[in-house]
Design a protein around this motif. Structure first.
Motif, short mmCIF file in Angstrom:
data_model
loop_
_atom_site.label_atom_id
_atom_site.label_comp_id
_atom_site.label_asym_id
_atom_site.label_seq_id
_atom_site.Cartn_x
_atom_site.Cartn_y
_atom_site.Cartn_z
N UNK A 95 -0.51 -1.46 -5.22
CA UNK A 95 -1.86 -1.16 -4.75
C UNK A 95 -2.61 -0.17 -5.66
N UNK A 96 -2.11 1.05 -5.77
CA UNK A 96 -2.74 2.04 -6.65
C UNK A 96 -2.25 1.81 -8.07
N UNK A 118 3.96 2.01 -8.06
CA UNK A 118 4.20 1.22 -9.26
C UNK A 118 3.21 0.06 -9.30
N UNK A 119 1.93 0.37 -9.53
CA UNK A 119 0.88 -0.64 -9.49
C UNK A 119 0.25 -0.91 -10.83
N UNK A 164 -3.59 8.99 -6.52
CA UNK A 164 -4.69 8.21 -7.08
C UNK A 164 -5.97 8.47 -6.30
N UNK A 165 -7.03 8.67 -7.04
CA UNK A 165 -8.33 8.94 -6.44
C UNK A 165 -9.10 7.63 -6.29
N UNK A 191 0.82 -1.20 0.00
CA UNK A 191 0.00 0.00 0.00
C UNK A 191 0.86 1.26 0.00
N UNK A 192 0.33 2.37 -0.52
CA UNK A 192 1.10 3.62 -0.55
C UNK A 192 1.16 4.30 0.80
N UNK A 193 2.17 5.12 0.97
CA UNK A 193 2.22 6.07 2.08
C UNK A 193 1.60 7.39 1.63
#
Length: 394
Positions: A288-289, A305-306, A257-258, A251-253
């Motif tokens: 993730x995103x 990098x999703x 991305x919306x 997952x991102x910190x």
């Protein structure tokens, strides 16, 4: 910027998340610019075509047919001879692997990567949300070399990835690479869902009803993970050598991305950034995103990098998440792709590549070649090594 064939790679076969592998990375030429201790792949989950119909997800099995993205990655692997490939989670879509007998190990790994240049390359695996919807124990067992009944490296005359290529020594782990000049490259792989376990209240977690094993996602195991992470980052800063610390998570910190978020995800985000800025982490990379991203805050670089194969997500450059002072440097959601991470004597070069199906394929270093599929570099940046004196602890 290529990996030299004589660079040594070492891996652990059994889980001991409190320990780290130490790998020497010599070269007959010293460490030339771009000597690589790693190579990053986006989320490895573009292996089934899935769609939402009446709120139910259906997937069309792709069998043993590699995707365009997989073929492009195979071309890139031939060109760059990476030391390893890195998965950023959600390896099995949509609901994880149920057991070693689950055909997803065949369809989404063995048959998908029986390509000539990827097949024998080692992977380093991280765990994502959708993996947690299945049986994490089966992935850990697979990472220890266990296989289903009747497994063979040569199935029906088709060579599949060997037993020792799937690198998952634990839910989280740490590897250390020492370059020829004495610089240290730390690769710290985390489990985003497990980190959330001690920071979430009932009803706050994504896929909460599917997180049934507290040993893999519960609060007690989560607190152990946080303790291990802080100790690992602290120990990575001991000594006077220049160091580069790359933390990996699903997952991102931070993100442009919306999409929907939970309050517990935001708590994890804030705590992770606090640790990263305190202990001089150079960069964090996530999946993730479904977009390519580069953000930064307080000297820490964040790379999303999703874009491994599922539907791409919209980008909202006016509304960052969690909108806590992060700076967006670049983002794209135009195509699927992957990224190169080249670690050399000065730091880490990161290049994002988009998959192309053009017959004329442009490749880096003017070493172009014609192919039905390939990739183009669309973003190129650099993260330098740091000395301990170059950041201030909070």
């Amino acid at each position: 910027h290529r990996v030299r064939a004589q660079v040594v790679h070492s891996r652990r076969a059994h889980a001991d998340p409190a320990a780290a592998d130490h790998v020497e990375c010599p070269s007959k030429e010293g460490v030339p610019s771009g000597e690589s201790a790693g190579y990053s792949l986006p989320e490895s989950r573009g292996f089934r075509r899935c769609s939402m119909r009446k709120k139910r997800r259906t997937c069309e099995m792709l069998g043993a047919v590699p995707t365009v993205g997989g073929k492009s990655l195979d071309i890139a692997t031939k060109e760059y001879q990476p030391k390893f490939l890195l998965s950023l989670g959600d390896n099995f879509y949509p609901y994880g692997a149920s057991s070693l007998e689950d055909d997803q190990f065949q369809l989404s790994y063995e048959h998908m990567y029986n390509l000539p240049h990827i097949r024998t390359k080692p992977w380093l695996i991280s765990i994502g949300d959708h993996d947690h919807c299945g049986n994490i124990s089966s992935m850990l067992a697979y990472g220890r070399g266990l296989r289903r009944e009747g497994w063979s490296e040569d199935e029906g005359g088709v060579k599949i990835p060997p037993r020792d290529t799937y690198g998952l020594p634990g839910q989280y782990y740490h590897k250390v690479y020492r370059l020829f000049g004495g610089q240290l490259f730390h690769l710290v792989v985390t489990d985003s869902v497990l980190l959330e376990g001690s920071l979430a209240n009932p009803g706050e977690r994504r896929f909460e009803k599917r997180l049934k094993n507290p040993e893999h996602s519960g609060p007690v195991a989560s607190r152990r993970h946080w303790s291990w992470l802080e100790t690992t980052l602290q120990e990575a800063n001991e000594g006077s050598e220049p160091r580069l610390i790359l933390v990996v998570g699903h997952r991102p910190v931070f993100s442009a991305v919306n999409r929907g978020r939970t309050v517990s995800e935001e708590r994890v985000s804030r705590r992770l950034h606090s640790l990263f800025s305190e202990f001089g982490v150079n960069a964090y990379v996530n999946g993730h995103d479904h977009a390519m991203q580069h953000l930064s805050k307080d000297g820490v670089q964040y790379f999303g990098n999703g874009v491994g194969g599922f539907d791409l997500h919209p980008i909202d450059k006016q509304q960052m998440w969690p909108n806590d002072g992060e700076e967006l440097r670049w983002a794209s959601n135009s195509r699927h792709g992957f990224a190169f991470h080249d670690v050399g004597p000065e730091g880490m070069r990161i290049r994002f590549a988009q998959v192309t199906e053009s017959a004329e394929v442009a490749t880096p270093d003017e070493k172009g070649f014609a192919s039905e599929v390939g990739y183009n570099i669309v973003y190129d940046t650099f993260v330098p090594f740091r000395h301990r004196s170059e950041y201030v602890r909070r």
